[in-house]
Design an enzyme around this catalytic site. Structure first.
Site, PDB file in Angstrom:
ATOM      1  N   LEU A  35       0.849  -1.198   0.000  1.00 60.81           N
ATOM      2  CA  LEU A  35       0.000   0.000   0.000  1.00 60.81           C
ATOM      3  C   LEU A  35       0.889   1.255   0.000  1.00 60.81           C
ATOM      4  O   LEU A  35       1.204   1.796   1.052  1.00 60.81           O
ATOM      5  CB  LEU A  35      -0.907  -0.037   1.240  1.00 60.81           C
ATOM      6  CG  LEU A  35      -2.191   0.799   1.218  1.00 60.81           C
ATOM      7  CD1 LEU A  35      -3.057   0.434   2.409  1.00 60.81           C
ATOM      8  CD2 LEU A  35      -1.936   2.283   1.181  1.00 60.81           C
ATOM      9  N   ALA A  36       1.307   1.657  -1.173  1.00 59.11           N
ATOM     10  CA  ALA A  36       2.196   2.812  -1.282  1.00 59.11           C
ATOM     11  C   ALA A  36       2.179   3.298  -2.732  1.00 59.11           C
ATOM     12  O   ALA A  36       2.768   2.682  -3.609  1.00 59.11           O
ATOM     13  CB  ALA A  36       3.620   2.439  -0.863  1.00 59.11           C
ATOM     14  N   GLU A  37       1.484   4.407  -2.967  1.00 56.81           N
ATOM     15  CA  GLU A  37       1.306   4.896  -4.338  1.00 56.81           C
ATOM     16  C   GLU A  37       2.631   5.292  -4.977  1.00 56.81           C
ATOM     17  O   GLU A  37       2.858   5.037  -6.160  1.00 56.81           O
ATOM     18  CB  GLU A  37       0.338   6.085  -4.362  1.00 56.81           C
ATOM     19  CG  GLU A  37      -1.134   5.703  -4.167  1.00 56.81           C
ATOM     20  CD  GLU A  37      -1.470   5.347  -2.726  1.00 56.81           C
ATOM     21  OE1 GLU A  37      -0.719   5.729  -1.821  1.00 56.81           O
ATOM     22  OE2 GLU A  37      -2.503   4.676  -2.507  1.00 56.81           O
TER      23      GLU A  37
ATOM     24  N   GLN B 221      -5.743   3.622  -6.566  1.00 58.64           N
ATOM     25  CA  GLN B 221      -7.092   3.225  -6.131  1.00 58.64           C
ATOM     26  C   GLN B 221      -8.136   4.338  -6.254  1.00 58.64           C
ATOM     27  O   GLN B 221      -9.249   4.096  -6.715  1.00 58.64           O
ATOM     28  CB  GLN B 221      -7.029   2.704  -4.703  1.00 58.64           C
ATOM     29  CG  GLN B 221      -8.185   1.802  -4.355  1.00 58.64           C
ATOM     30  CD  GLN B 221      -7.873   0.936  -3.155  1.00 58.64           C
ATOM     31  OE1 GLN B 221      -7.702   1.453  -2.049  1.00 58.64           O
ATOM     32  NE2 GLN B 221      -7.780  -0.357  -3.355  1.00 58.64           N
TER      33      GLN B 221
ATOM     34  N   PHE C 228      -5.515  10.143  -4.248  1.00 55.63           N
ATOM     35  CA  PHE C 228      -4.259   9.654  -3.672  1.00 55.63           C
ATOM     36  C   PHE C 228      -3.068   9.944  -4.591  1.00 55.63           C
ATOM     37  O   PHE C 228      -1.950   9.517  -4.321  1.00 55.63           O
ATOM     38  CB  PHE C 228      -4.340   8.143  -3.386  1.00 55.63           C
ATOM     39  CG  PHE C 228      -5.559   7.699  -2.616  1.00 55.63           C
ATOM     40  CD1 PHE C 228      -6.365   8.616  -1.928  1.00 55.63           C
ATOM     41  CD2 PHE C 228      -5.914   6.360  -2.562  1.00 55.63           C
ATOM     42  CE1 PHE C 228      -7.491   8.204  -1.229  1.00 55.63           C
ATOM     43  CE2 PHE C 228      -7.036   5.940  -1.855  1.00 55.63           C
ATOM     44  CZ  PHE C 228      -7.829   6.862  -1.191  1.00 55.63           C
TER      45      PHE C 228
ATOM     46  N   HIS D 148     -11.662  11.074  -2.350  1.00 56.40           N
ATOM     47  CA  HIS D 148     -11.884   9.989  -3.303  1.00 56.40           C
ATOM     48  C   HIS D 148     -12.365  10.540  -4.645  1.00 56.40           C
ATOM     49  O   HIS D 148     -12.055   9.987  -5.687  1.00 56.40           O
ATOM     50  CB  HIS D 148     -12.942   9.010  -2.786  1.00 56.40           C
ATOM     51  CG  HIS D 148     -12.451   8.066  -1.743  1.00 56.40           C
ATOM     52  ND1 HIS D 148     -11.852   8.476  -0.591  1.00 56.40           N
ATOM     53  CD2 HIS D 148     -12.477   6.714  -1.676  1.00 56.40           C
ATOM     54  CE1 HIS D 148     -11.519   7.415   0.146  1.00 56.40           C
ATOM     55  NE2 HIS D 148     -11.890   6.336  -0.503  1.00 56.40           N
TER      56      HIS D 148
END
Lengths: 325, 347
Positions: free
Chosen positions: A58-60, A82, A86, A129
Site C-alpha cells: 500500500l504505497a502509491e 485506487q 491519492f 476519493h
C-alpha cells in the site's frame, strides 16, 4: 456487439491487451485476487496469472516507481491508483519522472505506462476519493490525459492508451462505472487519443465538456431543445492534448460556447479551452465563452454533493445566458 | 562495521578477502586514482565555467568504484546526482558525462548496451524505480541486478523506504547502497534519524543490511559482490551502508563546507583516505609504484582534456530537439510549436 457497463468495457480492454501483449502488466492495491475495489480487474489474475496481474504494497509512490522500473525492462505497465485523490503521493513518479523519461534521456528510454484511476463525484464517497485533479496532470508536459464517458469510448481509449509508447493518465469517473450500459464491440478496436467526439449535433450553442458532465450536458441539451435552442455537445475524451480542430469547427457553426467541467473553477481544464478559443476564433464569437464549474472550495463533505456539484440546471442557465447575451 | 583493510593498508579480515587477481587489484586502483583526478579537474573546470552542475566525489572512490567493480555489464545502475563515476566506468563516455554537467540532453543518452539511467536529481526516486527494475530483471529470468545509490540524508525520504520495502516484498534483484558521508549539505547525519546505523533501516523492509567501511575498497567490493550473488540467487535485496566522507563541498553551486564542518574533521577523514590505504596495500604486494600512479594521472588528464573539447564542440541544443524528444508521436499543440520554432531556427 454486447451491452456493457463502462467498468465491464474497461475490464474487457484490459483482457484484450493482456492477451495480445505479454509485456502488459496490471498491478496496484487489491487488483489481483480481489479483482479491484470496483471489480475493474475481476477475473484477470485467474486468467493471466500472478505474474501478469498482481497486488502491491500500500504505497502509491512505490507503485509509480515500480511502473517506471518495469518499463525500463521492456514491460508495458498498467498500474492502478485506487482513487485519484491519492495521486499526491505519486506526483513525483508521474509528473517528475515518467512524463519526463523520453525527454530527459534524449529519446533513449521510454515510459509506455497507463495509469488507471477512478475519480468523480455523486456517489457519496469519503474524503479525497472524488476530487477532479485532471487539471494538475494536464499541466505536465509529457503526459496525455484521457477521460472517457461511455463504455464504447472507455474500451477503445484504454486499448489506445495501453498501446501508446508514452505515459497516459486514464481517469475513470466512478458515477459512470455502472450507471448505464452501452454497445461495445467484441475484440479489439481503438479510438485515437487526442480526438474529441460530437455526442450531439446542434447549431445554436456548443458545449465543450468531459467525464460525467457529458451526460449532464446531454440532459440539458434535451431540455433546451424544448425551448428551441439547438445544442451541440462535444465530449473531449482527451483533456490533454485538447482537440481544438473539432472545437473550432463547431464554434464556427454555432458562434456560442459554454465549457462544462465538474472540477472547481480554478482547476480542471476549462480555462485552457476558453483561452484557445479566444486566441483562434474570437471573430466567430457572438458572446463570451462561459464556464460551468464547481465552486472554488475543497471538494464537499459527501452530504453536500448535490448542492455543490455542477448539474444540468447550471448548464441550462449558462447556455441561456450565452444565447441571450 | 565490515572492514578488510585498515587505515594502514593492512588486512584485518582475511576470511572475507575477495578473490581478485593482481590485474583486477591494479585496475581498481587505477580507477580510483583516475576518478580522484577527474574530481580535481571537474572542480577546476567548473570554476572556469567550462562545466555546470557538479557534485564532488573525492573521498568516496572506494564506496563508488568498489561497489561498481562488483557489477557485470548486464547490471542496471540507477545513480544519484553524485554518482557520475559509476556511470563512466559502466560505459558512459566522459564527454557525455561533461555534457550532463553542462546541461545538454546528449549527456543523458546512454549508449546502446549501457544499462543505466542518467543521474537522478529527486532524492529517493531512484530507489522506487530500482525496485521496478529489480523486479523486471527477476521476471525476465536475468542473472543481473539493479543497483542504486543514495546518501545519508536520502534515507529520510519516503521513497527510500518504499523502494526497499517493495523490493523486499517481491524478492527483487536489488542492491541498495547508502553512501553515508556524514552530511546532507550542512545537516549532519545525526539530525536525520535517531537510528544508530543506517544499515539497520533494512530491518523495516525485512531485508539484509550491512554497514561497511566505505573508505575500504576491498570491503565495499566484497559486500557488493555478496549482495549481488544473493540477489540473483533469489535470496532478496540487500541494503549496504558505506561509511565515507566527501572532502569537497556538497556541490559547486556555492556550498561552503567550512560553515558546518571543522578542519579537524576533514583531516581525521583524510587519514582514512581510500587511495592512501589501498596504495599501501598494493605497494606491500609490489603491485603499485609511483610510476604506475603517474601513468594513470597523465592518462586521466589527457582523456579529460579531449573529453571537454569534444563536449564544447558538440552541437548546441535547439527547441525543436526538445520537442521531438517529448513523445513518439507529437500531439497537435507540439506539432504547431514545432513549426513555429522551425521557422525561428531557420532565420
Amino acid at each position: 456487439m454486447a451491452q456493457m457497463t463502462m467498468i465491464q468495457a474497461i475490464t474487457d480492454a484490459l483482457r484484450v491487451e493482456l492477451k495480445k501483449d505479454e509485456n502488459v502488466l496490471v498491478f496496484g492495491e487489491d487488483v489481483g485476487q480481489n479483482g479491484g475495489v470496483f471489480r475493474a480487474t475481476e477475473g484477470l489474475q485467474k486468467e493471466f496469472g500472478e505474474d501478469r496481474v498482481f497486488d502491491t504494497p500500500l504505497a502509491e509512490s512505490g507503485i509509480g516507481g515500480l511502473a517506471i522500473g518495469l518499463a525500463l525492462q521492456g514491460y508495458r505497465p498498467v498500474p492502478e491508483i485506487q482513487f485519484f485523490g491519492f495521486v499526491y503521493e505519486v506526483i513525483d513518479s508521474i509528473s517528475g519522472q515518467m512524463a519526463r523519461m523520453r525527454y530527459r534521456s534524449g529519446g533513449t528510454q521510454t515510459a509506455p505506462i497507463t495509469v488507471r484511476s477512478p475519480f468523480g463525484g455523486g456517489v457519496h464517497t469519503p474524503e479525497l476519493h472524488a476530487d477532479s485533479l485532471e487539471g494538475l496532470m494536464a499541466q505536465q508536459p509529457g503526459l496525455k490525459v484521457v477521460i472517457p464517458s461511455t463504455p464504447y469510448d472507455a474500451k477503445g481509449l484504454l486499448i489506445s492508451a495501453i498501446r501508446d509508447n508514452d505515459p497516459v493518465i486514464y481517469l475513470e469517473h466512478m458515477k459512470l462505472y455502472r450507471s448505464f450500459r452501452g454497445e461495445v464491440p467484441e475484440g479489439e478496436y481503438t479510438i485515437e487519443i487526442g480526438k474529441a467526439d460530437v455526442k450531439r449535433e446542434g447549431k445554436d450553442v456548443t458545449i465543450v465538456t468531459y467525464g460525467a458532465m457529458v451526460h449532464a450536458s446531454l440532459k440539458a441539451a434535451e431540455e433546451l431543445e424544448k425551448n428551441g435552442i439547438d445544442v451541440e455537445v462535444i465530449d473531449l475524451r482527451t483533456v490533454s492534448p485538447i482537440d481544438m480542430e473539432t472545437i473550432l469547427e463547431s464554434v464556427k457553426k454555432t458562434n456560442r460556447v459554454v465549457v462544462v467541467q465538474e472540477a472547481q473553477r480554478q482547476a480542471g481544464i476549462a480555462a485552457n479551452v476558453v483561452a484557445e478559443i479566444q486566441e483562434r476564433a474570437i471573430l466567430h464569437l457572438e458572446a463570451p465563452v462561459l464556464r460551468v464549474t464547481a465552486p472554488d472550495t475543497v471538494y464537499p463533505f459527501s452530504e453536500a454533493e448535490e448542492v455543490w456539484l455542477p448539474n444540468y440546471n447550471d448548464i441550462i442557465e449558462k447556455v441561456n445566458t450565452v444565447v441571450n447575451f | 562495521m565490515f572492514q578488510i583493510l585498515n587505515e594502514d593498508g593492512e588486512v584485518v579480515n582475511k576470511d572475507d578477502m575477495p578473490n581478485l587477481s593482481d590485474d583486477e587489484l591494479k585496475e581498481l586502483m587505477r580507477r580510483m586514482v583516475y576518478t580522484r583526478i577527474l574530481d580535481q579537474r571537474s572542480i577546476a573546470l567548473n570554476r572556469q565555467g567550462r562545466l555546470g552542475f557538479y557534485a564532488p566525489t573525492a573521498g568516496q572512490e572506494a564506496s563508488q568504484l568498489g561497489s561498481h567493480f562488483a557489477l557485470e555489464k548486464d547490471d542496471f545502475i540507477l545513480p544519484g546526482y553524485r554518482d557520475v563515476p559509476q556511470l563512466i566506468w559502466h560505459g558512459l563516455p566522459l564527454y557525455q558525462a561533461f555534457l550532463f554537467s553542462k546541461g545538454h540532453f546528449h549527456g543523458n543518452q546512454m549508449p546502446e548496451g549501457v544499462h543505466a539511467l542518467p543521474p537522478q536529481i529527486i532524492i529517493g526516486a531512484q530507489y522506487v524505480q530500482a525496485a521496478g527494475v529489480g523486479l523486471g530483471l527477476k521476471m525476465r529470468g536475468k542473472k543481473a541486478v539493479a543497483i542504486t545509490y543514495t546518501g545519508d540524508g536520502g534515507t529520510s525520504q519516503g521513497d527510500f523506504y518504499e523502494g526497499m520495502n517493495f523490493a523486499g516484498a517481491y524478492g527483487a534483484h536489488n542492491i541498495f547502497i547508502v553512501q553515508n558521508n556524514g552530511f546532507a549539505i550542512s545537516v549532519p547525519r545525526e539530525k536525520q534519524t535517531a537510528a544508530k546505523t543506517l544499515a539497520q533501516k533494512a530491518v523495516a523492509a525485512g531485508i539484509e543490511g550491512l554497514q561497511v567501511d566505505g573508505m575500504d575498497v576491498l570491503a565495499v567490493y566484497a559486500a557488493t559482490k555478496h549482495a549481488r550473488e544473493r540477489a540473483i540467487a533469489g535470496e532478496g535485496p540487500m541494503l549496504i551502508e558505506t561509511i565515507t566522507y566527501r572532502y569537497g563541498p556538497h556541490t559547486m553551486a556555492g556550498d561552503d563546507p567550512t560553515r558546518y564542518r571543522s578542519a579537524d574533521l576533514d583531516s581525521e577523514w583524510e587519514k582514512k583516505d581510500p587511495l592512501v590505504r589501498f596504495r599501501k596495500f598494493l605497494e606491500g604486494k609490489n603491485l603499485w609504484s609511483e610510476e604506475a600512479e603517474n601513468e594513470v594521472i597523465d592518462k586521466a588528464k589527457e582523456d579529460i582534456k579531449e573529453a571537454i573539447k569534444k563536449a564544447d564542440q558538440y552541437p548546441k541544443q535547439k527547441v525543436t530537439d526538445f520537442i521531438s524528444n517529448m513523445f513518439e508521436t507529437l500531439p497537435n499543440n507540439l506539432v504547431e510549436q514545432m513549426e513555429e520554432y522551425k521557422a525561428k531556427e531557420s532565420k
